[in-house]
Scaffold this active site. Structure first.
Site, PDB file in Angstrom:
ATOM      1  N   GLY A  14      32.743  54.480  37.416  1.00 34.21           N
ATOM      2  CA  GLY A  14      32.607  53.809  36.120  1.00 34.21           C
ATOM      3  C   GLY A  14      33.836  53.893  35.224  1.00 34.21           C
ATOM      4  N   ASN A  16      36.225  51.653  34.926  1.00 37.45           N
ATOM      5  CA  ASN A  16      36.394  50.360  34.239  1.00 37.45           C
ATOM      6  C   ASN A  16      35.347  50.192  33.142  1.00 37.45           C
ATOM      7  OD1 ASN A  16      38.585  48.526  35.539  1.00 37.45           O
ATOM      8  ND2 ASN A  16      37.580  49.516  37.268  1.00 37.45           N
ATOM      9  N   LYS A  67      16.616  41.956  50.073  1.00 37.91           N
ATOM     10  CA  LYS A  67      17.676  41.742  49.073  1.00 37.91           C
ATOM     11  C   LYS A  67      17.205  40.727  48.031  1.00 37.91           C
ATOM     12  CE  LYS A  67      22.538  40.447  48.819  1.00 37.91           C
ATOM     13  NZ  LYS A  67      23.302  41.632  48.494  1.00 37.91           N
ATOM     14  N   MET A  92      29.239  47.546  44.333  1.00 36.36           N
ATOM     15  CA  MET A  92      29.490  47.404  45.764  1.00 36.36           C
ATOM     16  C   MET A  92      28.458  46.546  46.506  1.00 36.36           C
ATOM     17  SD  MET A  92      32.303  48.856  45.733  1.00 36.36           S
ATOM     18  CE  MET A  92      32.792  48.871  47.454  1.00 36.36           C
ATOM     19  N   ARG A  93      27.488  45.943  45.801  1.00 30.47           N
ATOM     20  CA  ARG A  93      26.542  45.052  46.474  1.00 30.47           C
ATOM     21  C   ARG A  93      27.082  43.623  46.425  1.00 30.47           C
ATOM     22  NH1 ARG A  93      22.795  46.542  49.512  1.00 30.47           N
ATOM     23  NH2 ARG A  93      21.125  45.183  48.785  1.00 30.47           N
ATOM     24  N   ASN A 109      34.620  39.496  38.333  1.00 32.76           N
ATOM     25  CA  ASN A 109      34.777  40.694  39.166  1.00 32.76           C
ATOM     26  C   ASN A 109      36.208  41.192  39.085  1.00 32.76           C
ATOM     27  OD1 ASN A 109      34.164  42.633  41.261  1.00 32.76           O
ATOM     28  ND2 ASN A 109      35.199  41.290  42.723  1.00 32.76           N
ATOM     29  N   HIS A 111      38.963  43.138  41.465  1.00 32.51           N
ATOM     30  CA  HIS A 111      39.213  43.560  42.846  1.00 32.51           C
ATOM     31  C   HIS A 111      40.552  44.292  42.892  1.00 32.51           C
ATOM     32  CE1 HIS A 111      38.964  43.592  47.152  1.00 32.51           C
ATOM     33  NE2 HIS A 111      40.207  43.171  47.212  1.00 32.51           N
TER      34      HIS A 111
HETATM   35  C1  GRF Z   1      37.943  49.804  41.057  1.00 36.76           C
HETATM   36  O1  GRF Z   1      39.147  50.092  41.739  1.00 36.76           O
HETATM   37  C2  GRF Z   1      37.622  48.333  41.143  1.00 36.76           C
HETATM   38  O2  GRF Z   1      38.754  47.523  41.167  1.00 36.76           O
HETATM   39  C3  GRF Z   1      36.891  48.241  42.451  1.00 36.76           C
HETATM   40  O3  GRF Z   1      36.141  49.428  42.536  1.00 36.76           O
HETATM   41  C4  GRF Z   1      36.762  50.445  41.760  1.00 36.76           C
HETATM   42  C5  GRF Z   1      35.733  50.953  40.779  1.00 36.76           C
HETATM   43  O4  GRF Z   1      36.222  52.006  39.981  1.00 36.76           O
HETATM   44  N1  GRF Z   1      36.112  47.019  42.548  1.00 36.76           N
HETATM   45  P1  GRF Z   1      35.402  52.483  38.717  1.00 36.76           P
HETATM   46  O5  GRF Z   1      33.973  52.750  39.156  1.00 36.76           O
HETATM   47  O6  GRF Z   1      35.477  51.413  37.674  1.00 36.76           O
HETATM   48  O7  GRF Z   1      36.092  53.759  38.278  1.00 36.76           O
END
Ligand code: GRF
Length: 193
Positions: A14, A16, A67, A92-93, A109, A111
């Site tokens: 978490g 971000n 799902k 991650m889903r 999203n 990435h």
């Molecule tokens: C980040 O590197 C994001 O780009 C990727 O998964 C990671 C998640 O990190 N999709 P966090 O949970 O936000 O610390």
């Protein structure tokens, strides 16, 4: 202008999510996070949401027969919130076509690679092992394909001789947090991205 209504989807740490919540607290982003959606009970992102008094919707995919059931349950909780944007931040889903169509042009999203290269769950590792000299992150609208859709923003850095997987991971996180904040700041101000 009224505040935009966001949902943040996360599965793990978490980082971000935290960066976005702090930027909202500083009034840098004109938005409120109405809910944090997490598919991993016990994940640290849930603690972070709770520290900011944000409601959470936590589940485990094994609690659902399919799902489809899982996503219908999420949609049922999200629709009444009248969200402007659904922000995937380490979620991650993979979202189904139906889910994506339920929120057209509203899902974004982040990435941890320079799309269209190095899609998938191991973007940092794959790019590092490939030996690329420039690494970076991408924020994009989500469409029916995985790690695909109109690119909103990217940032990058040069890989140094002495970089390791750990140091490039740190560098990725250091650029993705401000980039997500910058993108949301613009989107929530109704600026085109
Ligand atoms: C980040 O590197 C994001 O780009 C990727 O998964 C990671 C998640 O990190 N999709 P966090 O949970 O936000 O610390």
């Amino acid at each position: 202008m009224s505040k935009k209504r966001l949902a943040i989807f996360a599965s793990g740490n978490g980082g971000n999510l935290q960066a976005i919540l702090e930027a909202i607290q500083r009034n840098e982003i004109e938005a409120e996070v109405k809910i944090v959606v997490c598919d991993h009970p016990g994940a640290y992102c849930i603690k972070r949401a709770e520290q900011f008094h944000i409601p959470t919707l936590v589940f485990s995919s094994k609690d659902f027969a399919s799902k489809r059931d899982e996503e219908d349950w999420i949609i049922k909780h999200l629709l009444p919130l009248q969200l402007d944007y659904l922000c995937l931040a380490g979620y991650m889903r993979i979202l189904s076509k139906k889910f994506v169509h339920t929120f057209p042009n509203q899902i974004i999203n982040i990435h941890p690679a320079l799309l269209p290269a190095f899609k998938g769950a191991h973007g940092i590792l794959d790019a590092f092992q490939y030996g690329v000299k420039v690494m970076g992150v991408t924020i994009h609208y989500v469409d029916e394909e995985v790690d695909h859709g109109k690119i909103i923003a990217q940032d990058c850095f040069h890989v140094e001789e002495n970089d390791t997987l750990e140091t490039v991971e740190e560098k990725i996180h250091a650029i993705e947090h401000p980039l997500y904040v910058q993108v949301l700041k613009k989107l929530c101000h109704d600026e085109s991205c």
